[in-house]
Structure formats: structure tokens, C-alpha cells
Design an enzyme around this catalytic site. Structure first.
Site, PDB file in Angstrom:
ATOM      1  CG  HIS A   1       0.374   3.136   8.413  1.00 47.56           C
ATOM      2  ND1 HIS A   1      -0.155   2.119   9.173  1.00 47.56           N
ATOM      3  CD2 HIS A   1       1.587   2.691   8.002  1.00 47.56           C
ATOM      4  CE1 HIS A   1       0.711   1.118   9.222  1.00 47.56           C
ATOM      5  NE2 HIS A   1       1.778   1.439   8.505  1.00 47.56           N
ATOM      6  CD  GLU A   2       3.194   4.044   5.033  1.00 46.73           C
ATOM      7  OE1 GLU A   2       4.274   3.845   5.608  1.00 46.73           O
ATOM      8  OE2 GLU A   2       2.367   3.130   4.821  1.00 46.73           O
TER       9      GLU A   2
ATOM     10  CG  HIS B   1       5.814   3.684   9.757  1.00 52.05           C
ATOM     11  ND1 HIS B   1       6.007   2.777  10.779  1.00 52.05           N
ATOM     12  CD2 HIS B   1       5.009   3.063   8.850  1.00 52.05           C
ATOM     13  CE1 HIS B   1       5.335   1.655  10.484  1.00 52.05           C
ATOM     14  NE2 HIS B   1       4.728   1.807   9.321  1.00 52.05           N
TER      15      HIS B   1
ATOM     16  CD  GLU C   1       4.512  -1.655   9.547  1.00 50.45           C
ATOM     17  OE1 GLU C   1       3.524  -0.888   9.525  1.00 50.45           O
ATOM     18  OE2 GLU C   1       5.502  -1.495   8.787  1.00 50.45           O
TER      19      GLU C   1
ATOM     20  N   GLY D   1       0.814  -1.215   0.000  1.00 52.01           N
ATOM     21  CA  GLY D   1       0.000   0.000   0.000  1.00 52.01           C
ATOM     22  C   GLY D   1       0.845   1.261   0.000  1.00 52.01           C
ATOM     23  CB  ALA D   2       2.019   3.550   1.642  1.00 54.22           C
ATOM     24  CG  MET D   3       8.612   1.738   2.035  1.00 55.26           C
ATOM     25  SD  MET D   3       8.572   0.568   3.439  1.00 55.26           S
ATOM     26  CE  MET D   3       9.951   1.170   4.386  1.00 55.26           C
ATOM     27  CD  GLU D   4       7.846   2.279   7.158  1.00 50.61           C
ATOM     28  OE1 GLU D   4       7.048   1.924   6.272  1.00 50.61           O
ATOM     29  OE2 GLU D   4       8.289   1.509   8.023  1.00 50.61           O
ATOM     30  CG  ASN D   5      11.090   4.609   1.461  1.00 49.27           C
ATOM     31  OD1 ASN D   5      11.524   3.519   1.762  1.00 49.27           O
ATOM     32  ND2 ASN D   5      10.168   4.780   0.522  1.00 49.27           N
TER      33      ASN D   5
HETATM   34  N1  BES Z   1       6.255  -0.531   6.330  1.00 51.07           N
HETATM   35  C1  BES Z   1       5.117  -0.857   5.575  1.00 51.07           C
HETATM   36  C2  BES Z   1       5.429  -1.275   4.160  1.00 51.07           C
HETATM   37  C3  BES Z   1       5.791  -2.715   4.050  1.00 51.07           C
HETATM   38  C4  BES Z   1       4.806  -3.668   3.979  1.00 51.07           C
HETATM   39  C5  BES Z   1       7.086  -3.123   4.014  1.00 51.07           C
HETATM   40  C6  BES Z   1       5.141  -5.001   3.895  1.00 51.07           C
HETATM   41  C7  BES Z   1       7.429  -4.442   3.936  1.00 51.07           C
HETATM   42  C8  BES Z   1       6.453  -5.394   3.854  1.00 51.07           C
HETATM   43  C9  BES Z   1       4.152   0.323   5.484  1.00 51.07           C
HETATM   44  O1  BES Z   1       4.246   1.232   6.497  1.00 51.07           O
HETATM   45  C10 BES Z   1       2.780  -0.270   5.571  1.00 51.07           C
HETATM   46  O2  BES Z   1       2.426  -0.743   6.617  1.00 51.07           O
HETATM   47  N2  BES Z   1       2.048  -0.267   4.470  1.00 51.07           N
HETATM   48  C11 BES Z   1       0.743  -0.854   4.386  1.00 51.07           C
HETATM   49  C12 BES Z   1      -0.274   0.191   4.135  1.00 51.07           C
HETATM   50  C13 BES Z   1      -0.629   0.859   5.394  1.00 51.07           C
HETATM   51  C14 BES Z   1      -1.660   1.899   5.266  1.00 51.07           C
HETATM   52  C15 BES Z   1      -1.119  -0.077   6.427  1.00 51.07           C
HETATM   53  C16 BES Z   1       0.743  -1.793   3.238  1.00 51.07           C
HETATM   54  O3  BES Z   1       1.583  -1.633   2.378  1.00 51.07           O
HETATM   55  O4  BES Z   1      -0.091  -2.680   3.213  1.00 51.07           O
HETATM   56 ZN    ZN Z   2       3.497   0.505   8.251  1.00 50.33          ZN
END
Ligand code: BES
Ligand code: ZN
Length: 943
Positions: A353-354, A357, A376, A317-321
Site C-alpha cells: 500500500h505505502e 502511494h 487511498e 497503520g503506516a504513512m507514505e512519506n
Molecule cells: N496515507 C495514509 C496514512 C494516513 C491515514 C494519513 C490517515 C492521514 C490519515 C496511509 O497510506 C494509509 O492508508 N495507512 C493505513 C494503513 C494502510 C495499510 C491501509 C492506515 O494507517 O490505516
Molecule cells: Zn494510504
């Protein structure tokens, strides 16, 4: 002493031996560059390190990283100079690298002079994704050196490492960009590094590019220089100390919009040029959120900028770099014409969410992946706190219960795991990003916050964030920070940590008397499962018992006692009675307990507003009392309490503790319900049965259940308008209700949807349907050949990701298996339907009774391709497995699933999802054995 370690290990292990026991770990690893340059006869050297985690005696301090991606040849070259601190004499540097061709490695001393005039031997250990660099001169303890490595690779094809993405302009031209996704273990695919979360270092990035592109990284650009061949090189500012998984860079031709937060942080939203009109909502959200977090955490966001970018190909869905958060288009771009209220809420929550982080995860990082919940779980919980504070109209609080329900759903199967569980290799680590880390993590934090009070909780986490800034933390560090809300100093100097109005609260007693928070929290974090609290009335007492709640096993089952053994929680119970308006509290730490409530009390509702992570069973006619209360005076309970009762009742039905007709009787009161959350909960329970039953050959029950649902909700369905008006709650209810009514072939619903669809068709797709009902309308339209074809056409050309996702859902609702098959093939091909959408496509096809076998066969047939595309432990692979088996409910289907898992044994044994899938099917099989006849009879009585 450690100087000899290399040699010692060298004599004990041989590189091929070390690799052999895990050789199957990464079926999808690209082939490693074989036959490296072997100067100095590296043939005689063996890989010096046998473990998956790196040795701790070399600490990276600073990375100087140069990259040159070529978007025409789709490859990149780079060099990295890593300043290292050597803490024990050694000849070896071991670090991570995956799929990189290393062309040169040297080591310089602190004066930048070469330790050896020769290029150093580099050994590879592909199954551990490590390289070892041999220095003929000993690297001495206490000194600093520079490790210089030149490398190159193709831009990755998937969604990890430094990978390629493309998009099409409205004139049909395809453009390419390159972006990164490193978490958890893919930074090593882009540059050699010490790729573990506790090796925090500073990063200086430089990127070469053609002038028609821009480049972005975590920090702002400090200068851009011409470097010949018509190329420019951007140099980014040195980063703060951070983990490798948070490094990011993008080279693209995107456009942006920018604004500034109150504290002067530059916030920009980037998207492909034709989509930048869809960026304004995200900009507003991001600015508000950063301001909110600055204040809530009482720590300023430490970087000068925050970029948010929509990447056209993005697996999750997204990533918090840090400073450069990356998003799927649907998670960032809000199109006023086609995005629904749910889309808007989703975008708001993802950004919340991001950005959470940036503190929880980036500033303070878990020591190791076993505790990824510290990232998370907090980020998920902060979604609720931040959105509630910044966008109260979105009523995000109404969704929190569902996060807890999701957690209970998986935690009540034996295949669940403790929030904190061991994870060593990349497949195990990737699987940590699951419901336990996210949803149970958030729900347990919610319980804790409620237990400690908001204020104590907030102060505790601020203390934690301050104390561990730019460092790593363990669970214990969090408990210590939270429990210690009064510092020793403050306490001795007589400072008051709580206002006098709070002094009487239980939280003060608990926290102030040094309640053993660790002991309490360990029962939630280190132990899997969710407790079932059974309550019975005995005179003036309420008798309590706690057991582990399992949906597949009854007390009469021979397995029961072994599955219960040793489970015990410290449960902060709450309850309300008709006798007063107070919320009563009781900390239950034993298996059985009793509370004095008095004779005069007529009803007791336990787990007020579901602020606790446990299921409640009202034994001995207790449920009948609840049913009566709801019928006579449902507003005596809050909407959250009503929702939770409905949820718990049907969980208990599945587990066999309550008969189905009692559950159905309980929701009988819903005809009086006006709040959308309990209404949707009740509707959802019936819908869940319907989805299971419609896939069985039970035509009569299916038909009767359909009629019952429509009749039961007739009044509220008829009240709905086909528009986008009303409050957020009203809009959400409308969207779900109308989708369901049309799915159940409700004639007025179908007629209205067909009419709207006809107008849409006549306008050649230029008319914008009300966003909240568009999906329902498209799903009806997709039942006709012409409608389906037009939708596919619009899907192909639409520039709104929100629109496309609604259309894709509609396309998967077709009853024509040829069409469903075509969709799956398009998803596999990855052109019209992007690979990033394949796993949800499979999931949606499997939801369709005409598609569920098709989807399952498709997965079996294309298993290897799927694993290669998404990586074994990924969320996509889990959801493909769980999604395509989740509707099976017969012993034959169970055997079939088992047979398939047997055929992919080596992979299946590494996946939790296979256990979850088997548990799920087992649960469904039992559901039918227990409940089908009851349902049949109950429905007959209603007719
Ligand atoms: N840190 C995660 C991204 C991630 C997900 C990295 C799986 C490695 C493996 C990010 O912060 C995240 O949690 N993304 C969610 C969306 C969010 C709104 C819950 C995702 O990608 O599902
Ligand atoms: Zn996350």
C-alpha cells in the site's frame, strides 16, 4: 489589482471576527503563542485573509529547511527559507503555521538582500492555522523572493507534526526519538509552510543532531558537517517536487538492513536496535514491491533510496512519506517466532500500500482533499494487484471481497457519503480517510478494471501517472486518461491499441466507441450509496430493477421514497447461467431493464465473482433456487460467487427483504463446503448474530445459537490441528475457527487450549506457541487470574509487537470486569499499554459482553481526554465511537447514545461517526424487532 486585496480584506474583516465562526473547530489545538513581537506597530494591522485555503498568488518553489531537535529538552528550533514566486502585487504573505513560536521573519529579494532592515510583523490566525507576514515594501508580481522564518516549539505529545516517541531497551532504559507525521494538515506544526497538496515544491532539509543519533529524511544525506557544541549537521539532497504532507524526518538511534532493487534503489528497513532481527521479511517485500511497481507503472521510482521505519508510537497503520515511509511496528516487523500468517499478510499488504502511494499520491497527487480516494482507493486496490503478483501463495485475492463488503456495509446506511465529498477544515479533511475513500474506492476501481479489461486499465493508469507526474489531478483527469487508451495520434496513424484477440471483447467496444466513462463513473464517485439490483424471471427474460440499497429502511417505510429519489447508477452487470460457461455482460443505465436469457436456462447468478459494486436480490422464489443449487451442486458456482450469495442474503435479511430463516437455509449447504472463504463468510454471519445476542438478556437463544454453531461446524472444527502447518488459507481458517470454538466454550477446544497454555506458563513464557493459534490459547488462559497476570507481565516485557497484540486481545477477553477496567485505565495512562493502542483496546473491550457497557461508560467519562489525544476527526475517535456503540440494539440504548451525542453537540455535529453510530444502533434495533422470534423458532426446529 490584487495588490489591494490585502488592504481590502483588511478593512472588511477583523482578525477576531474572522476567527470567531470557527473558533470551536480545534478543541485540541495547543494555545497559540500570544503577544508576538510587534515591531512596526503591528497592532494596527489586521489579518489580511479570511479563508481557510491560502491565496493562490504566492507560489512556493523551494524550501531550505534547518531543524534542530533536542531530545533532552524535548523541543526543537528551526529556520526555513522559502523561495516564493509572487503572481500579484501584494504586501502580505499568508501561509500555514500551527503551534509554532515564530521568533523572526524577513523577506529577501532574489539577490538575497533584505527588503526591509526591520524584522517583519507576523500576524496569527490560530483558528485557521495561518500566519500573515507583512512586507512594508510591495512584493511585485512576476518576481521571486525568499521568505525567511525562524521558529521553535515543543516536540508534539500526540502522533502528528514533529512528535516524540520512546522505547525501552531490554535493560530497562528508556530512549527517545523524534519523528514526523504530516498528512493531512500537520506539516504546519513542524515548520511554517504552504500546507496544501497542490503547492508542490522542492525541499532541502538539514538536521542538527548529537553524534549518538542518526537522522533520516526523504532524500539521502549528501554531507555531514561538524557545527560546534559537539553537534553534527546532516544535509539531505534536494527532493523532487512534492506536497508538504509528504515531507518527513526522523532523529533516532535505530539500526537498519539494506538491499538494492534491480534498478539500483537502496532499500533499508530501520527499527529500534533490539528489533532489527525482525526486519528481514520487510526488506524482501519492499525490494520485490518496488521492482514490481517499476514495471507495472512503467515509471521508475524516482528517488535513489527508500527507507521504511518502524516507529514505536504511531497512531495509524503506516504513512507514505516519499522515500521515508513510516510504520507502526506491527505493520513492518515480522518475527518468525511470534508473527502469525495473518500478521505476515498484513505486513505485506501495508508495504504494498505505502509503496503504491509513491506513484499514486506522491508522484500524482489529488488536487484537493475532497478526492483523497485518488490516493487511498488506488493504494488499497494496488495492495491486491501487487501482493497477488509478488506473493501469490498468500492468496490475497481471497480478501478482496471483504474490502467490497466493508464498503457495502457502510454505504448501505444513510450516513454514508459520496467517495468524492467536500472537505475544507482539518476535522473534515481527516474524516475523509474512511471506508468510502479506501474500500469503496478500491472496489469501484476493481469494477472499472474488470469492465475495461486489465490491459486497458493498466495502460490508462500509466497514461494518467505519466501525464500528471509531479502535478495534481482531478477525477476527470483519470477518466480522460482511462477512456483515451488509444491516443489520437496512434489512432490516426493506424496503430493498433489492442491485440486482435482482444478486439472482440466488450471492453474494446466500450472504450473504442467512446463510451461516456465520465457519466458512468460519476454515478459511483459523486453519488453516495450502493445499488440493489432485484432480478425476476419472466419467461425467457430476466427483469431487472435498481434501487438504492438501505439496510435500515424498507419500501413500506414512509421515508423510503424520499431516500430513493434521484438515485441512479450506470451498472456494468455481469451474469452466468447454467446454459453456458460464458460471463454475460450488460450495461444497465435505467431504473428498470430486461435481458433475454432464453427459456431453457434454469438458474442465473448475477454479479459474477462480485466484480460489480452492487447487491443482488433474487425475487419470487429466486433465493430458493439458489439454495437448491448450492445444496445440489455448489461447485457450479465459483467460491467468490458462493461467498457473495451468503453475504448478499444476510444483507437482505438485515434490510428486511429476505426472512432470516431463508438466509439460514441458504447456508445449510456449508456442511459440504471445503473452501475457506465461503466457510468463513457463513461462520462470520452467524458469529455476528451471536455477538449481538450474547449482549442481550436472551440466555436461551444465545445458548441454542452457540450449540447450533458448534454442532453445525463440528466436523470442520474437529479436523483442525493446533499447529502452523498447511497452506495460507488453511492456516487462516484454523485460526478463526479455533478462536470461535473456544469463545463458544466448546469443551474439546477449551481443553486443548488450557493444556497448551499450561505448557506455556510452565516455560515462563519462553515456549513459542504455534503462531496462528496463540491468540486462541492466550484467550482461554486469560480466564484464570494467574494466567491473566502472567500474560500482562509478558505483555510488558515482550519485544515482539505481534506477540503483544495477541496478548492484549486475550487480556480483553477476561470475564472479570475489574480486569477489563484495569486495562482501560492502563491504556489511558499510556505507559504499559501505549496510547497508540488505546482505541483498539476500547474496541476490543466493547466486543466482550462483560465489557461493552464498561467501555461505553469509559468513553463518556474520558471523552475530552480522548479527543485531545487523538484529534476530533481522526480514525481513532471514529472507531471509538462506532466500536463502543456498535453492539447496542435496544431503543433504550439508542436513546442513551443520542443523549450523549447531545451533550457533546458541538463536537458531535462535526463528526460523521456519530451519524454512523446512530444508524448502526437503529439497524440493530430493527434487526431484533424483525428477526429475534424467527431465530428463536428456527433454532427450536433445529434442536
Ligand atoms: N496515507 C495514509 C496514512 C494516513 C491515514 C494519513 C490517515 C492521514 C490519515 C496511509 O497510506 C494509509 O492508508 N495507512 C493505513 C494503513 C494502510 C495499510 C491501509 C492506515 O494507517 O490505516
Ligand atoms: Zn494510504
Amino acid at each position: 489589482m490584487m495588490a489591494l486585496l490585502g488592504l481590502l480584506v483588511l478593512s472588511l474583516f477583523h482578525v477576531s471576527l474572522v476567527g470567531s465562526h470557527t473558533s470551536s473547530q480545534h478543541a485540541s489545538s495547543p494555545p497559540q503563542p500570544a503577544g508576538e513581537q510587534s515591531p512596526e506597530g503591528s497592532d494596527n494591522l489586521s489579518f489580511p485573509w479570511s479563508r481557510l485555503r491560502l491565496p493562490r498568488y504566492i507560489i512556493p518553489l523551494h524550501y531550505d529547511l534547518h531543524l534542530h531537535p533536542n531530545l533532552t529538552s524535548l523541543s526543537f528550533t528551526g529556520s526555513v527559507q522559502i523561495q516564493i514566486d509572487v503572481q500579484n502585487n501584494t504586501n502580505w504573505v499568508v501561509l500555514h503555521s500551527k503551534g509554532l513560536k515564530i521568533s523572526k521573519a524577513t523577506i529577501l529579494d532574489k539577490n538575497l538582500s533584505h527588503l526591509s532592515d526591520k524584522v517583519l510583523p507576523v500576524l496569527h490566525h490560530p483558528s485557521h492555522e495561518q500566519i500573515g507576514i507583512f512586507s512594508p515594501r510591495v512584493l511585485s508580481s512576476g518576481r521571486k523572493y525568499f521568505l525567511c522564518i525562524e521558529f521553535g516549539a515543543e516536540l508534539a505529545e500526540g502522533f502528528y507534526g514533529f512528535y516524540k516517541s520512546t522505547y525501552r531497551t531490554s535493560t530497562g532504559e528508556t530512549r527517545t526519538l523524534a519523528s514526523t507525521h504530516f498528512e493531512p494538515t500537520s506539516a504546519r506544526m513542524a515548520f511554517p509552510c504552504f500546507d496544501e497538496p497542490s503547492f508542490k515544491a522542492n525541499f532541502t532539509v538539514r538536521i542538527k543532531r548529537n553524534p549518538e543519533f542518526i537522522s533520516l529524511s526523504n532524500m539521502p544525506i549528501v554531507k555531514t558537517v561538524e557545527v560546534g557544541d559537539g553537534l553534527l549537521e546532516d544535509q539531505f539532497d534536494v527532493s523532487v517536487k512534492m506536497s508538504t504532507y509528504l515531507v518527513a524526518f526522523v532523529v533516532c538511534d535505530f539500526k537498519s538492513v539494506t538491499a538494492t532493487t534491480s534498478s539500483g534503489v537502496q532499500v533499508s528497513i530501520y527499527a529500534s536496535p533490539e528489533k532489527w532481527q525482525q526486519t528481514s521479511y520487510a526488506l524482501e517485500v519492499a525490494v520485490k514491491m518496488l521492482d514490481f511497481y517499476d514495471e507495472y507503472f512503467n515509471i521508475h521510482y524516482p528517488l535513489p533510496k527508500q527507507d521504511l521505519i518502524a516507529i514505536p508510537d504511531f497512531e495509524s497503520g503506516a504513512m507514505e512519506n516519499w522515500g521515508l515511509t513510516t510504520y507502526r511496528e506491527t505493520s513492518l516487523l515480522y518475527d518468525p517466532l511470534t508473527s502469525s500468517i495473518s500478521d505476515k499478510l498484513w505486513i505485506t499488504m501495508v508495504i504494498g500500500h505505502e509503496l503504491a502511494h509513491q506513484w499514486f499520491g506522491n508522484l500524482v497527487t489529488m488536487e484537493w482533499w475532497n478526492d483523497i480516494w485518488l490516493n487511498e482507493g488506488f493504494a488499497r486496490y494496488m495492495e491486491y494487484i501487487s501482493v497477488e503478483a509478488t506473493y501469490p501463495d498468500l492468496k490475497v485475492e481471497e480478501y478482496l471481497l471483504h474490502t467490497c463488503f466493508a464498503a457495502v456495509g457502510s454505504d448501505s446506511l444513510n450516513s454514508s457519503r459520496p467517495i468524492s465529498s467536500p472537505a475544507e477544515n482539518p476535522t473534515q479533511i481527516t474524516q475523509m480517510f474512511d471506508t468510502a475513500s479506501y474500500d469503496k474506492g478500491a472496489c469501484v476501481l476493481h469494477m472499472l478494471r474488470h469492465f475495461l479489461t486489465d490491459d486497458v486499465f493498466q495502460r490508462g493508469i500509466v497514461r494518467y501517472l505519466r501525464k500528471y507526474s509531479y502535478k495534481n489531478a482531478l477525477n476527470q483527469d483519470l477518466w480522460d486518461s482511462l477512456a483515451n487508451t488509444c491516443s489520437e495520434e496512434d489512432f490516426i496513424s493506424g496503430k493498433h491499441c489492442y491485440s486482435s484477440s482482444q478486439a472482440s471483447k466488450n471492453a474494446y467496444l466500450f472504450a473504442g466507441e467512446h463510451l461516456d466513462l465520465t457519466a458512468m463513473m460519476n454515478t459511483w464517485i459523486l453519488q453516495k450509496g450502493v445499488p440493489l439490483v432485484t432480478v425476476t424471471r419472466k419467461g425467457p427474460h430476466l427483469l431487472l430493477r435498481q434501487d438504492r440499497f438501505l439496510r435500515t429502511v424498507l419500501p413500506s417505510d414512509p421515508l423510503w421514497s424520499s431516500l430513493q429519489k434521484g438515485f441512479l447508477w450506470h451498472i456494468p452487470l455481469t451474469y452466468k447461467t447454467d446454459a453456458s460457461n460464458t460471463i454475460h455482460r450488460h450495461l444497465m443505465t435505467t431504473q428498470t431493464d430486461s435481458i433475454h436469457i432464453g427459456e431453457e436456462v434454469s438458474w442465473v447468478k448475477v454479479n459474477t465473482d462480485m466484480t460489480g459494486y452492487y447487491v443482488v436480490h433474487y425475487e419470487d422464489g429466486g433465493w430458493d433456487k439458489m439454495t437448491k443449487l448450492l445444496r445440489q451442486n455448489h461447485t457450479a458456482l465459483s467460491y467468490k460467487d458462493r461467498t457473495q450469495l451468503i453475504h448478499n442474503a444476510f444483507q437482505l435479511v438485515t434490510a428486511g427483504h429476505l426472512s432470516l430463516d431463508k438466509g439460514l437455509d441458504l447456508i445449510g449447504y456449508l456442511q459440504l463446503e471445503t473452501h475457506n472463504v465461503p466457510l468463513l463468510q457463513g461462520l462470520g454471519s452467524l458469529q455476528a448474530f451471536y455477538h449481538m445476542i450474547e449482549k442481550r438478556n436472551e440466555i436461551d437463544v444465545t445458548r441454542k445459537l452457540r450449540m447450533h454453531i458448534l454442532r453445525f461446524f463440528r466436523a470442520v472444527i474437529d479436523q483442525q490441528t493446533w499447529s502452523d502447518g498447511g497452506s495460507v488459507s488453511e492456516r487462516r481458517l484454523r485460526s478463526e475457527l479455533l478462536s470461535l470454538a473456544c469463545h463458544l466454550d466448546d469443551p474439546p477446544c477449551l481443553e486443548r487450549a488450557r493444556q497448551s497454555f499450561k505448557h506455556w506458563l510452565q516455560s515462563k513464557g519462553t515456549l513459542n506457541l504455534p503462531t496462528d493459534v496463540a491468540e486462541a490459547v492466550f484467550s482461554v488462559g486469560a480466564q484464570e487470574d494467574r494466567g491473566w497476570a502472567s500474560l500482562l507481565h509478558t505483555y510488558n516485557i515482550s519485544s515482539s509487537a505481534a506477540q503483544k497484540s495477541k496478548i492484549l486481545f486475550a487480556l480483553t477477553c477476561s470475564r472479570d470486569t475489574n480486569k477489563l477496567h484495569r486495562l482501560l485505565e492502563l491504556g489511558l495512562e499510556g505507559k504499559v499499554i501505549r496510547s497508540q493502542d488505546l482505541s483498539s483496546l476500547i474496541f476490543m473491550v466493547a466486543r466482550n459482553p462483560q465489557g461493552h457497557r464498561l467501555a461505553w461508560n469509559f468513553v463518556k467519562k474520558n471523552w475530552d481526554t480522548l479527543v485531545q489525544r487523538f484529534q476530533l476527526g481522526s480514525f481513532c475517535i471514529s472507531s471509538i465511537i462506532i466500536g463502543t456503540t456498535g453492539h447496542f440494539s435496544s431503543p433504550e440504548e439508542l436513546a442513551e447514545v443520542q443523549l450523549f451525542f447531545e451533550s457533546i453537540k458541538e463536537q458531535a455535529s462535526q463528526l460523521r461517526a456519530t451519524q454512523v453510530a446512530l444508524d448502526n444502533v437503529q439497524k440493530n434495533v430493527r434487526w431484533f424487532q424483525r428477526n429475534l422470534e424467527t431465530l428463536r423458532n428456527w433454532l427450536n426446529q433445529q434442536m
